[in-house]
Design an enzyme around this catalytic site. Structure first.
Site, PDB file in Angstrom:
ATOM      1  N   GLY A  22      -2.941  92.668  50.816  1.00 42.58           N
ATOM      2  CA  GLY A  22      -2.186  93.429  51.816  1.00 42.58           C
ATOM      3  C   GLY A  22      -0.746  92.950  51.837  1.00 42.58           C
ATOM      4  O   GLY A  22      -0.402  91.925  51.226  1.00 42.58           O
ATOM      5  N   LEU A  23       0.071  93.683  52.568  1.00 42.57           N
ATOM      6  CA  LEU A  23       1.494  93.344  52.674  1.00 42.57           C
ATOM      7  C   LEU A  23       1.695  91.955  53.279  1.00 42.57           C
ATOM      8  O   LEU A  23       0.788  91.435  53.953  1.00 42.57           O
ATOM      9  CB  LEU A  23       2.199  94.363  53.581  1.00 42.57           C
ATOM     10  CG  LEU A  23       2.318  95.800  53.063  1.00 42.57           C
ATOM     11  CD1 LEU A  23       2.814  96.713  54.193  1.00 42.57           C
ATOM     12  CD2 LEU A  23       3.267  95.874  51.868  1.00 42.57           C
ATOM     13  N   SER A  24       2.863  91.393  53.087  1.00 44.70           N
ATOM     14  CA  SER A  24       3.223  90.158  53.773  1.00 44.70           C
ATOM     15  C   SER A  24       3.144  90.422  55.281  1.00 44.70           C
ATOM     16  O   SER A  24       3.601  91.461  55.753  1.00 44.70           O
ATOM     17  CB  SER A  24       4.646  89.738  53.386  1.00 44.70           C
ATOM     18  OG  SER A  24       4.972  88.528  54.013  1.00 44.70           O
ATOM     19  N   SER A  32       0.428  91.069  56.904  1.00 43.15           N
ATOM     20  CA  SER A  32      -0.721  91.914  57.259  1.00 43.15           C
ATOM     21  C   SER A  32      -1.855  91.064  57.836  1.00 43.15           C
ATOM     22  O   SER A  32      -2.781  91.606  58.442  1.00 43.15           O
ATOM     23  CB  SER A  32      -1.207  92.710  56.043  1.00 43.15           C
ATOM     24  OG  SER A  32      -1.625  91.838  55.017  1.00 43.15           O
ATOM     25  N   GLY A  33      -1.802  89.765  57.628  1.00 43.85           N
ATOM     26  CA  GLY A  33      -2.790  88.882  58.250  1.00 43.85           C
ATOM     27  C   GLY A  33      -3.685  88.131  57.280  1.00 43.85           C
ATOM     28  O   GLY A  33      -4.684  87.536  57.686  1.00 43.85           O
ATOM     29  N   LYS A  34      -3.321  88.097  56.014  1.00 43.73           N
ATOM     30  CA  LYS A  34      -4.194  87.470  55.011  1.00 43.73           C
ATOM     31  C   LYS A  34      -4.467  85.997  55.317  1.00 43.73           C
ATOM     32  O   LYS A  34      -5.618  85.571  55.371  1.00 43.73           O
ATOM     33  CB  LYS A  34      -3.583  87.605  53.609  1.00 43.73           C
ATOM     34  CG  LYS A  34      -3.376  89.038  53.167  1.00 43.73           C
ATOM     35  CD  LYS A  34      -2.720  89.127  51.812  1.00 43.73           C
ATOM     36  CE  LYS A  34      -1.318  88.559  51.748  1.00 43.73           C
ATOM     37  NZ  LYS A  34      -0.316  89.227  52.621  1.00 43.73           N
ATOM     38  N   SER A  35      -3.403  85.216  55.518  1.00 41.30           N
ATOM     39  CA  SER A  35      -3.594  83.779  55.760  1.00 41.30           C
ATOM     40  C   SER A  35      -4.350  83.544  57.061  1.00 41.30           C
ATOM     41  O   SER A  35      -5.241  82.691  57.131  1.00 41.30           O
ATOM     42  CB  SER A  35      -2.248  83.055  55.829  1.00 41.30           C
ATOM     43  OG  SER A  35      -1.562  83.213  54.622  1.00 41.30           O
ATOM     44  N   SER A  77      -1.006  90.372  46.098  1.00 44.66           N
ATOM     45  CA  SER A  77      -1.585  91.048  44.912  1.00 44.66           C
ATOM     46  C   SER A  77      -1.323  92.556  44.949  1.00 44.66           C
ATOM     47  O   SER A  77      -2.254  93.350  45.106  1.00 44.66           O
ATOM     48  CB  SER A  77      -3.079  90.726  44.769  1.00 44.66           C
ATOM     49  OG  SER A  77      -3.806  90.842  45.966  1.00 44.66           O
TER      50      SER A  77
HETATM   51  P1  ADP Z   1       0.064  87.194  55.554  1.00 48.50           P
HETATM   52  O1  ADP Z   1      -0.724  85.997  55.116  1.00 48.50           O
HETATM   53  O2  ADP Z   1      -0.620  88.487  55.197  1.00 48.50           O
HETATM   54  O3  ADP Z   1       1.485  87.162  55.117  1.00 48.50           O
HETATM   55  P2  ADP Z   1      -0.014  85.989  58.163  1.00 48.50           P
HETATM   56  O4  ADP Z   1      -1.464  85.710  58.388  1.00 48.50           O
HETATM   57  O5  ADP Z   1       0.845  84.861  57.706  1.00 48.50           O
HETATM   58  O6  ADP Z   1       0.105  87.226  57.146  1.00 48.50           O
HETATM   59  O7  ADP Z   1       0.650  86.607  59.476  1.00 48.50           O
HETATM   60  C1  ADP Z   1       0.060  87.653  60.183  1.00 48.50           C
HETATM   61  C2  ADP Z   1       0.533  87.627  61.627  1.00 48.50           C
HETATM   62  O8  ADP Z   1      -0.069  88.736  62.315  1.00 48.50           O
HETATM   63  C3  ADP Z   1       0.111  86.379  62.373  1.00 48.50           C
HETATM   64  O9  ADP Z   1       1.171  86.008  63.219  1.00 48.50           O
HETATM   65  C4  ADP Z   1      -1.128  86.838  63.169  1.00 48.50           C
HETATM   66  O10 ADP Z   1      -1.321  86.088  64.336  1.00 48.50           O
HETATM   67  C5  ADP Z   1      -0.792  88.286  63.475  1.00 48.50           C
HETATM   68  N1  ADP Z   1      -1.963  89.175  63.681  1.00 48.50           N
HETATM   69  C6  ADP Z   1      -2.145  90.035  64.679  1.00 48.50           C
HETATM   70  N2  ADP Z   1      -3.306  90.731  64.551  1.00 48.50           N
HETATM   71  C7  ADP Z   1      -3.874  90.297  63.425  1.00 48.50           C
HETATM   72  C8  ADP Z   1      -5.095  90.619  62.755  1.00 48.50           C
HETATM   73  N3  ADP Z   1      -5.964  91.539  63.197  1.00 48.50           N
HETATM   74  N4  ADP Z   1      -5.383  89.979  61.621  1.00 48.50           N
HETATM   75  C9  ADP Z   1      -4.526  89.056  61.146  1.00 48.50           C
HETATM   76  N5  ADP Z   1      -3.363  88.717  61.727  1.00 48.50           N
HETATM   77  C10 ADP Z   1      -3.028  89.316  62.860  1.00 48.50           C
END
Ligand code: ADP
Length: 212
Positions: A39-41, A43-46, A113
């Site tokens: 997913g996009l940066s 999007s919540g992956k980490s 990815s």
């Molecule tokens: P990524 O790894 O995709 O770049 P991050 O996990 O670093 O994204 O950041 C996602 C942000 O969105 C975090 O601040 C997280 O708390 C917030 N967030 C809100 N809702 C969700 C959700 N359903 N799943 C994952 N993250 C979420």
């Protein structure tokens, strides 16, 4: 010196051990697989990866997160973000994940990815049912609003070239095993969906659920 890709592979033999993946599954009382978050940066992956890991660890599952930023500190520190470098990054990660799955670890990968072809190439390293593509669907607008690392702001200012969603493409998965609208669902719900999938596919079993 011979370049690695010129080395004769015929001189290199695969050594099979006496313990197979299935022996490890029996010992662990769970199977291994690769949960691939894309997913996009922002999007919540980490966030989903670490919460899923925490939940599985609490259920005594052997699990480990491979995370985009961490991998680029070591394994892929020589690579940047051109399409070629992104492919090579994911190829390395795919091979590492394959070793981890062989070792019986329920592996969670968190990488943007963005290219379908790269994700497919990783999928091809695995047996059916062992590669679980999870699409964290979240609009660019919400991702940009969240911007937890300030990357979008910098990308808009032209300070980060080839930034996915701004100046580089993201190719949505066409048939992911799981799609989650992380733009408007709580993190816990996203984790629960993946957990249910793992239960339904018998990768982890019901006796663990009873201990929750
Ligand atoms: P990524 O790894 O995709 O770049 P991050 O996990 O670093 O994204 O950041 C996602 C942000 O969105 C975090 O601040 C997280 O708390 C917030 N967030 C809100 N809702 C969700 C959700 N359903 N799943 C994952 N993250 C979420």
């Amino acid at each position: 010196m011979i370049a690695p890709n010129e080395m004769k592979l015929s001189n290199i033999k695969w050594h099979s051990g006496k313990i197979g993946k299935k022996d490890r599954w029996l010992k662990n009382s769970h199977k291994s697989a690769l949960v691939w978050l894309t997913g996009l940066s922002a999007s919540g992956k980490s966030t989903v990866a670490v919460e899923l890991e925490r939940m599985l660890f609490g259920l005594n599952v052997n699990t480990f997160v491979l995370d985009g930023d961490n991998v680029r500190h070591g394994l892929s520190r020589d690579l940047r973000f051109s399409p070629e470098d992104r492919s090579e990054n994911l190829r390395r990660i795919g091979e590492v994940a394959k070793l981890m799955v062989e070792a019986g670890v329920l592996t969670i990968a968190a990488f943007i990815s963005p290219y379908r072809r790269d994700r497919k190439n990783v999928r091809l390293l695995f047996q059916e049912n062992e590669f679980i593509e999870v699409y964290l669907r979240c609009s660019i607008g919400i991702c940009e609003q969240r911007d937890p690392k300030g990357f979008y702001r910098k990308a808009r200012a032209g300070l980060i070239p080839e930034f996915t969603g701004i100046s580089a493409p993201y190719e949505e998965p066409e048939n992911p095993e799981i799609a989650l609208d992380t733009g408007n669902m709580p993190v816990e719900a996203a984790v629960e969906k993946i957990y249910s999938y793992l239960m339904d596919r018998n990768i982890i079993n019901a006796s663990r659920q009873s201990r929750r």
